[in-house]
Design a protein around this motif. Structure first.
Motif, PDB file in Angstrom:
ATOM      1  N   MET A 125       0.845  -1.172   0.000  1.00  0.00           N
ATOM      2  CA  MET A 125       0.000   0.000   0.000  1.00  0.00           C
ATOM      3  C   MET A 125       0.899   1.247   0.000  1.00  0.00           C
ATOM      4  N   THR A 126       0.554   2.194  -0.832  1.00  0.00           N
ATOM      5  CA  THR A 126       1.349   3.411  -0.931  1.00  0.00           C
ATOM      6  C   THR A 126       1.105   4.335   0.264  1.00  0.00           C
ATOM      7  N   LYS A 127       2.004   5.276   0.459  1.00  0.00           N
ATOM      8  CA  LYS A 127       1.848   6.234   1.545  1.00  0.00           C
ATOM      9  C   LYS A 127       0.569   7.042   1.375  1.00  0.00           C
ATOM     10  N   ARG A 128       0.244   7.388   0.147  1.00  0.00           N
ATOM     11  CA  ARG A 128      -0.967   8.178  -0.115  1.00  0.00           C
ATOM     12  C   ARG A 128      -2.220   7.391   0.267  1.00  0.00           C
ATOM     13  N   LYS A 129      -2.257   6.115  -0.102  1.00  0.00           N
ATOM     14  CA  LYS A 129      -3.413   5.275   0.244  1.00  0.00           C
ATOM     15  C   LYS A 129      -3.524   5.101   1.755  1.00  0.00           C
ATOM     16  N   LYS A 130      -2.405   4.926   2.426  1.00  0.00           N
ATOM     17  CA  LYS A 130      -2.421   4.808   3.886  1.00  0.00           C
ATOM     18  C   LYS A 130      -2.940   6.086   4.526  1.00  0.00           C
ATOM     19  N   ALA A 131      -2.537   7.231   3.996  1.00  0.00           N
ATOM     20  CA  ALA A 131      -2.992   8.513   4.538  1.00  0.00           C
ATOM     21  C   ALA A 131      -4.500   8.683   4.338  1.00  0.00           C
ATOM     22  N   ILE A 132      -5.005   8.281   3.190  1.00  0.00           N
ATOM     23  CA  ILE A 132      -6.447   8.366   2.914  1.00  0.00           C
ATOM     24  C   ILE A 132      -7.209   7.441   3.847  1.00  0.00           C
ATOM     25  N   LEU A 133      -6.727   6.220   4.010  1.00  0.00           N
ATOM     26  CA  LEU A 133      -7.372   5.260   4.911  1.00  0.00           C
ATOM     27  C   LEU A 133      -7.376   5.772   6.348  1.00  0.00           C
ATOM     28  N   LYS A 134      -6.264   6.339   6.771  1.00  0.00           N
ATOM     29  CA  LYS A 134      -6.187   6.887   8.124  1.00  0.00           C
ATOM     30  C   LYS A 134      -7.187   8.018   8.300  1.00  0.00           C
ATOM     31  N   GLU A 135      -7.329   8.880   7.300  1.00  0.00           N
ATOM     32  CA  GLU A 135      -8.279   9.985   7.373  1.00  0.00           C
ATOM     33  C   GLU A 135      -9.713   9.458   7.450  1.00  0.00           C
ATOM     34  N   ILE A 136     -10.037   8.434   6.686  1.00  0.00           N
ATOM     35  CA  ILE A 136     -11.372   7.827   6.730  1.00  0.00           C
ATOM     36  C   ILE A 136     -11.649   7.266   8.117  1.00  0.00           C
ATOM     37  N   LEU A 137     -10.687   6.542   8.666  1.00  0.00           N
ATOM     38  CA  LEU A 137     -10.841   5.982  10.013  1.00  0.00           C
ATOM     39  C   LEU A 137     -11.038   7.080  11.047  1.00  0.00           C
ATOM     40  N   CYS A 138     -10.265   8.130  10.964  1.00  0.00           N
ATOM     41  CA  CYS A 138     -10.384   9.239  11.924  1.00  0.00           C
ATOM     42  C   CYS A 138     -11.749   9.914  11.822  1.00  0.00           C
ATOM     43  N   LEU A 139     -12.258  10.101  10.609  1.00  0.00           N
ATOM     44  CA  LEU A 139     -13.563  10.728  10.429  1.00  0.00           C
ATOM     45  C   LEU A 139     -14.686   9.842  10.973  1.00  0.00           C
ATOM     46  N   LEU A 140     -14.608   8.535  10.719  1.00  0.00           N
ATOM     47  CA  LEU A 140     -15.609   7.618  11.274  1.00  0.00           C
ATOM     48  C   LEU A 140     -15.544   7.605  12.796  1.00  0.00           C
ATOM     49  N   PHE A 141     -14.335   7.565  13.328  1.00  0.00           N
ATOM     50  CA  PHE A 141     -14.158   7.533  14.773  1.00  0.00           C
ATOM     51  C   PHE A 141     -14.679   8.818  15.404  1.00  0.00           C
ATOM     52  N   GLU A 142     -14.449   9.939  14.748  1.00  0.00           N
ATOM     53  CA  GLU A 142     -14.965  11.217  15.242  1.00  0.00           C
ATOM     54  C   GLU A 142     -16.497  11.236  15.217  1.00  0.00           C
ATOM     55  N   ALA A 143     -17.087  10.693  14.159  1.00  0.00           N
ATOM     56  CA  ALA A 143     -18.549  10.631  14.065  1.00  0.00           C
ATOM     57  C   ALA A 143     -19.136   9.768  15.180  1.00  0.00           C
ATOM     58  N   GLN A 144     -18.358   8.827  15.679  1.00  0.00           N
ATOM     59  CA  GLN A 144     -18.791   7.961  16.779  1.00  0.00           C
ATOM     60  C   GLN A 144     -18.353   8.516  18.134  1.00  0.00           C
ATOM     61  N   GLU A 145     -17.912   9.744  18.164  1.00  0.00           N
ATOM     62  CA  GLU A 145     -17.488  10.415  19.393  1.00  0.00           C
ATOM     63  C   GLU A 145     -16.350   9.674  20.091  1.00  0.00           C
ATOM     64  N   HIS A 146     -15.467   9.102  19.293  1.00  0.00           N
ATOM     65  CA  HIS A 146     -14.266   8.403  19.762  1.00  0.00           C
ATOM     66  C   HIS A 146     -14.573   7.224  20.677  1.00  0.00           C
ATOM     67  N   ARG A 147     -15.657   6.537  20.366  1.00  0.00           N
ATOM     68  CA  ARG A 147     -16.075   5.363  21.153  1.00  0.00           C
ATOM     69  C   ARG A 147     -16.629   4.302  20.209  1.00  0.00           C
ATOM     70  N   PRO A 148     -16.759   3.056  20.672  1.00  0.00           N
ATOM     71  CA  PRO A 148     -17.422   2.040  19.862  1.00  0.00           C
ATOM     72  C   PRO A 148     -18.851   2.469  19.510  1.00  0.00           C
ATOM     73  N   PHE A 149     -19.359   1.977  18.417  1.00  0.00           N
ATOM     74  CA  PHE A 149     -20.661   2.394  17.892  1.00  0.00           C
ATOM     75  C   PHE A 149     -21.761   2.353  18.951  1.00  0.00           C
ATOM     76  N   PHE A 150     -21.830   1.309  19.755  1.00  0.00           N
ATOM     77  CA  PHE A 150     -22.909   1.149  20.724  1.00  0.00           C
ATOM     78  C   PHE A 150     -22.508   1.489  22.163  1.00  0.00           C
ATOM     79  N   HIS A 151     -21.415   2.201  22.349  1.00  0.00           N
ATOM     80  CA  HIS A 151     -20.965   2.549  23.688  1.00  0.00           C
ATOM     81  C   HIS A 151     -21.862   3.638  24.268  1.00  0.00           C
ATOM     82  N   VAL A 152     -22.458   3.366  25.418  1.00  0.00           N
ATOM     83  CA  VAL A 152     -23.304   4.361  26.091  1.00  0.00           C
ATOM     84  C   VAL A 152     -22.770   4.611  27.491  1.00  0.00           C
ATOM     85  N   GLU A 153     -22.967   5.815  27.940  1.00  0.00           N
ATOM     86  CA  GLU A 153     -22.590   6.207  29.299  1.00  0.00           C
ATOM     87  C   GLU A 153     -23.798   6.026  30.208  1.00  0.00           C
TER      88      GLU A 153
END
Length: 114
Positions: free
Chosen positions: A1-29
């Motif tokens: 995997m190229t550096k560019r593809k890794k950077a794109i994948l990392k950005e996608i993961l960070c955006l999904l994780f941010e949308a989940q408020e940095h917790r597992p999908f079903f994590h409730v307080e």
């Protein structure tokens, strides 16, 4: 995997994780017991080991099951026990904190994918 593809994948993961408020999908307080944890083979680690989960199961939507808009970051318990083979809308009928959490994450995801 190229550096560019890794950077794109990392950005996608960070955006999904941010949308989940940095917790597992079903994590409730506010519950007495935790709702998210690792599979037994990973109980010795002190953090949640994430895995991909499908909002609509592979059986319900095989042609688009692995599209970015259909996947989320789950704990093993979220994936195997809470959601199991149900889709997200089926889980909403349980109401309470779980339904609130799902609604919040879905709202964040709609904003992300807009």
């Amino acid at each position: 995997m190229t550096k560019r593809k890794k950077a794109i994948l990392k950005e996608i993961l960070c955006l999904l994780f941010e949308a989940q408020e940095h917790r597992p999908f079903f994590h409730v307080e506010g519950t007495e017991l935790p709702l998210c944890w690792n599979r037994p083979s990973d109980w010795n680690i002190r953090y949640i080991k994430y895995e991909w989960g499908h909002l609509l199961s592979q059986n319900q939507m095989p042609e688009k099951s692995s599209s970015i808009e259909n996947i989320g970051l789950y704990s093993a318990r979220c994936n195997q026990h809470i959601q199991s083979s149900m889709n997200i809308q089926e889980l909403m009928v349980y109401g309470g904190l779980l339904a609130q959490r799902i609604s919040n994450v879905l709202t964040n995801r709609r904003i992300l994918f807009a």
